[in-house]
Write a protein that holds these residues in place. Structure first.
Motif: not given
Length: 454
Positions: A251-262, A280-282, A304-312, A315-318
């Motif tokens: 199971a691979k966790a999201p890498a900390p830092g910026p999240v990009t998409a094409p 997003a940021i992680s 300030r941005y998307g008004n949402e947090l995603r708890l992973t 034990r991280g947050i996107v």
């Protein structure tokens, strides 16, 4: 196409069918607290880990009014509140219910749903529609109220991240409007329409409950082999064709830092220009433990941005954006980030959160340990902190006893405190390499753990 898919009877907020196994299911919730050495503990289910900023505020208010003020992330993307007064009564549940975090009292421990935290943010499909529908279906099923607090649904965007977590029922997104349904760890999955996915997942859970009546199993993996095989066959009879697709082992966790998409655009010419945007940021949370100021900063950033947090589940947050196109920040000197993303990550890093892969806390986890847990033989969180060193190739998890509460899945380094010392082993799924025991030598322990992670 689904066949013989019965509608579920609704269940009211304040009442519901009592599970015949309730007396044996000790998983805490917000209505049933667990007594720990540092006070009572409440576990708040956050389906998919998705929180609005307002609901995040409500969690902080409950932690501050009734508990020790901190918020602890779990390996299922839920939140634990610790240090609660045993006499707090229904106060926490009342505030959480008012915030929409307790839609059904009868199902509050059954709403265990993990979801790919980067779904819809990294180019993979969104699973938000599945999440809303499945949560509603679970809360509307009288039978689902009997699911144990251990039973787990997973909604995978196709990345394989939460499919690897060993859920009891998993939906996997596919291109072309289809999805795959997995029951337990079976390599055989069933293809069906994406629109039918949530109802198929609920039906699989209800069929599990019928299969578990004689054995009293809490999870699919606990069923006798022949019963588990029959369950998979019964689910397949109501779903689509079978497909061979082994479950991912890591199971691979999201890498900390910026999240990009094409972000593709086609101009008037035939040339296709492909750009990216920071969606997003992680961030990682050291040991999953958030002080009030850290939680407040995360919530303010989300607002300030998307008004949402995603708890992973790691034990991280996107925090979804959008944050704009990649660029560079004069303040941080970091490239590949939008200025707004870099600014937000700088502030979160200053607050003690993990915002890049070079943090020594990356991949380090631990149970609550002593003094919070009476069964723990040591203060493993302090020991994990003392042993933090260079970033390791493998994650490491420290446990104060053999129960290993909250341990990761896949491949990891297992450190368990025993009466003989700290036992270190390399875990690969169900396989463990030969173990090493380190006795009463902090320097040797730190060296052994670092070597095992390399």
């Amino acid at each position: 196409m689904l066949a013989a898919m019965p509608d579920s009877a609704p269940s009211p907020l304040s009442a519901g069918g009592t599970s015949p196994r309730d007396g044996g299911d000790a998983c805490p919730g917000t209505l049933r607290l667990h007594r720990a050495d540092d006070g009572a503990l409440a576990r708040v289910r956050i389906p998919g880990g998705v929180l609005s900023a307002d609901r995040a505020d409500a969690l902080l208010a409950v932690a501050g009014r009734f508990g020790d003020g901190e918020l602890h992330l779990t390996s299922r993307g839920n939140v634990q509140l610790r240090g609660l007064d045993a006499e707090c009564g229904g106060g926490p549940a009342e505030l959480l219910g008012a915030a929409g975090l307790l839609p059904s009292a009868a199902h509050e421990r059954a709403r265990n749903i993990v979801a790919s935290p980067l779904a819809g943010l990294d180019g993979s499909p969104s699973v938000g529609g599945w999440l809303s529908e499945l949560d509603s279906l679970v809360c509307g099923s009288a039978a689902a109220a009997a699911l144990s607090g251990r039973f787990l649904f997973a909604l995978d965007s196709g990345r394989g991240d939460v499919d690897a977590l060993g859920a009891d029922v998993t939906l996997i997104a596919e291109d072309g409007g289809d999805c795959l349904l997995r029951v337990g760890a079976a390599d055989e999955v069933f293809r069906l329409s994406s629109a039918d996915g949530p109802r198929a997942a609920l039906l699989a859970a209800e069929l599990f409950l019928r299969a578990a009546r004689d054995s009293g199993a809490w999870r699919v993996k606990d069923l006798p082999d022949d019963v588990r095989t029959a369950l998979v066959r019964a689910v397949g009879a109501t779903a689509g064709p079978a497909v061979h697709r082994p479950r991912p082992r890591t199971a691979k966790a999201p890498a900390p830092g910026p999240v990009t998409a094409p972000n593709s655009s086609t101009p008037a010419t035939t040339t296709v220009t492909v750009t990216t945007t920071v969606t997003a940021i992680s961030v990682g949370v050291p040991l999953g433990r958030l002080a009030p100021a850290q939680w407040r900063l995360l919530t303010e950033t989300a607002r300030r941005y998307g008004n949402e947090l995603r708890l992973t589940p790691w034990r991280g947050i996107v925090i979804p954006g959008p944050f704009g196109p990649p660029g560079s920040s004069a303040q941080s000197g970091q490239s590949g980030q939008s200025g707004r993303a870099a600014e937000a990550l700088d502030a979160l890093a200053a607050a003690g959160l993990i915002t890049g892969p070079d943090s020594p806390w990356t991949g380090v986890g631990a149970c609550i340990g002593h003094p919070g847990c009476a069964k723990s033989l040591s203060d493993v969180r302090a020991e994990a902190g003392a042993a933090v060193g260079p970033v390791g190739r493998l994650p490491v998890y420290w446990s104060g006893c053999e129960r290993r509460c909250g341990h990761p899945h896949g491949e990891w380094i297992d450190v368990v405190v025993t009466p003989e010392g700290h036992r270190i082993s390399h875990v690969r799924g169900e396989h463990r390499d030969p173990r090493t025991v380190v006795r009463n030598d902090p320097a040797a322990l730190a060296s052994a753990v670092s070597g095992a992670r390399a």
